[in-house]
Enzyme design. Structure first.
Site, short mmCIF file in Angstrom:
data_model
loop_
_atom_site.label_atom_id
_atom_site.label_comp_id
_atom_site.label_asym_id
_atom_site.label_seq_id
_atom_site.Cartn_x
_atom_site.Cartn_y
_atom_site.Cartn_z
CB THR A 339 -0.84 -0.03 1.25
OG1 THR A 339 -1.53 -1.24 1.40
CG2 THR A 339 -1.70 1.09 1.42
CD GLU A 340 2.06 6.55 -1.03
OE1 GLU A 340 2.83 7.31 -0.40
OE2 GLU A 340 0.90 6.89 -1.34
CG MET A 432 2.65 1.69 3.71
SD MET A 432 3.11 2.64 2.27
CE MET A 432 3.56 4.19 3.03
#
Length: 533
Positions: A339-340, A432
């Site tokens: 994820t970011e 994240m």
């Protein structure tokens, strides 16, 4: 530290894209979208417009926090009967059947329409330049890129797009993605409809169906983002905000509600007692998240009951300070009568806590890249259940359990006689990394609020990660004697190497309560970078 604005993200080039927009007069929301688009370019195995987004948004003028849910829904053909008829007892984890509608592009447009000051074309320009002119691939991205290519050999178009020379780009190698630049240009000039109604939508649906998936043009055309009321809890003088389910942010709040039943501020930071309380609280919170988190528009999700004071005390009473729980079942929040990421704060005090993802980066999401578009498609549907009695059971048009969660904290004015005693007036933060995210939120927020660590120290501090049962991974910054004490209490402790990416990649941007200065910290476990001007 800065006075005019700061962007903190997991990649320096993406951070600079956001800073560039701030310097052009854009606000935090403009910069958040610019940063997101640039991350799509430089971290294509983790992010892309084939994925989803969420944001928490603080508007300084109104002093209100809003939650934007930019996650997509299951295809209309994705019925439980379909999966049962095709002999699936659990959801596939990769491939076309895990595809849900990508929500990021509509999320960008919705956020800018509500709070932005620049056009979509203006904020996408830095990403378009990165994609068309190329960028050097970092060491960390090169390692992840190669793993993802190795895992997607069954999808020739993925290799063609992201390994055009037969291998993933090496560290330091320049990479251009001209097809993605063309896609972004089209979206920039035609708006979100270019993605959901036109040729792009046709190519996405065709690519998924070519691999026996269920997504159609009609599913894409029907997509919309939604504005939600943020959920929150008070914690060490702050009101901590998360997006409501279908995201797992409630797991972080559940854990905080348990932790605050103990006097953690009187404990030594990173002591056995301190870590034991946080670990046990996180295990209890995850048990509830797995049971209750689902799409609240199609399932009964008892948010108020789960976050109630009575339930928090009930759950905290389950924590045995001398023994680690080996297995935890979900609690019952109903009264008887899991994820970011990047963060931006601008010169006006607006804050945007923004997260987006393809889900499993090791496979470029589901593994599918549509022809000539330059981006991969997510596998968020992998998080649905096929248990017909579970709230999160797959259904047409339903959003799945979502791991990506932004966070924000403001002084708890209702609970404080003198909020000026707190160091920050706004904290925009996130960590994240799949199911590490609520654990990271708990640990970073406790570092900031209970132990007064600054933005960078709160990220640098060693972390734990609960996995299943009594298993817990811990970074080596926790002393050997503390680890031994945790083992004696029944925790199955595994010591990892320093700065292990599995412990999440976080950012913190905050406003100093006294001076109004903006300060930030960025994750040492990634290519993280915070820049202000």
């Amino acid at each position: 530290m800065s006075k005019n604005g700061i962007v903190a993200s997991s990649h320096p080039l993406a951070t600079m894209a956001g800073v560039r927009v701030l310097m052009q007069g854009g606000n935090a929301f403009d910069a958040a979208v610019a940063t997101s688009a640039a991350i799509n370019v430089v971290e294509p195995m983790t992010n892309g417009i084939g994925g989803d987004m969420f944001s928490l948004n603080y508007v300084a003028e109104s002093q209100k926090v809003t939650a934007l849910n930019g996650s997509g829904r299951a295809p209309l053909k994705a019925t439980l009967k379909y999966f049962q008829a095709h002999s699936h007892t659990t959801m596939p984890q990769h491939g076309a059947l895990t595809v849900t509608v990508p929500g990021t592009v509509d999320g960008w447009a919705t956020l800018l329409d509500a709070h932005g000051t620049l056009s979509l074309a203006e904020v996408l320009q830095p990403a378009i330049e990165l994609a068309s002119e190329g960028f050097p691939v970092s060491e960390m991205m090169a390692r992840g890129w190669q793993r993802a290519i190795d895992n997607t050999r069954d999808f020739p178009n993925t290799s063609k797009t992201f390994a055009p020379n037969g291998h993933a780009p090496r560290a330091g190698e320049m990479f251009c993605n001209s097809n993605f630049a063309k896609t972004l240009k089209r979206i920039a000039h035609e708006g979100r409809d270019a993605f959901y109604l036109g040729e792009i939508a046709e190519k996405i649906a065709r690519a998924v169906q070519a691999h026996d998936g269920l997504l159609t043009k009609e599913d894409l055309a029907a997509h919309t983002s939604t504005w939600d009321d943020a959920i929150s809890t008070d914690f060490c003088g702050y009101q901590v905000y998360e997006c409501p389910p279908n995201g797992q942010g409630i797991a972080a709040l559940l854990a905080m509600n348990i932790v605050k039943q103990f006097d953690v501020q009187a404990m030594q930071h990173l002591s056995a007692d301190y870590l034991h309380v946080l670990i046990e609280a996180m295990k209890l919170a995850f048990a509830d998240a797995r049971e209750y988190v689902a799409d609240p528009r199609l399932s009964d999700v008892p948010i108020n009951e789960l976050l109630s004071d009575e339930y928090s005390r009930q759950q905290a009473a389950k924590v045995d300070m001398r023994h680690a729980a080996q297995e935890i079942l979900p609690g019952d929040p109903f009264p008887r009568v899991d994820t970011e990421y990047h963060s931006v704060i601008d010169r006006w005090g607006n804050a945007c806590s923004f997260i987006c993802s393809l889900y499993q980066s090791g496979y470029f999401g589901c593994g599918i890249v549509p022809d000539d578009l330059g981006f991969a498609i997510q596998n968020r549907g992998a998080l649905f259940s096929l248990d017909p009695n579970h709230r999160n059971v797959i259904a047409p048009g339903k959003r799945p359990y979502h791991t990506i969660i932004p966070a924000m904290a403001l002084p708890d004015l209702a609970g404080l006689q003198d909020p000026r005693g707190l160091p920050y007036r706004v904290i925009s933060f996130g960590v994240m990394g799949g199911f590490m995210q609520p654990q990271g939120h708990l640990q970073v927020m406790t570092n900031l609020a209970a132990f007064n660590l600054n933005a960078q120290e709160s990220l640098d501090a060693p972390r734990f990660q609960v996995t299943n049962g009594a298993n817990v991974m811990i970074e080596p910054g926790v002393s050997e004697s503390v680890r031994d004490e945790l083992s004696a209490r029944g925790h199955a402790v595994q010591v990892t190497n320093w700065w292990n990416g599995t412990f999440g990649r976080g950012q913190v941007v905050a406003i100093d309560a006294d001076s109004g200065a903006i300060l930030a910290g960025s994750e040492p476990r990634s290519d993280g970078c915070a820049i202000g001007f």
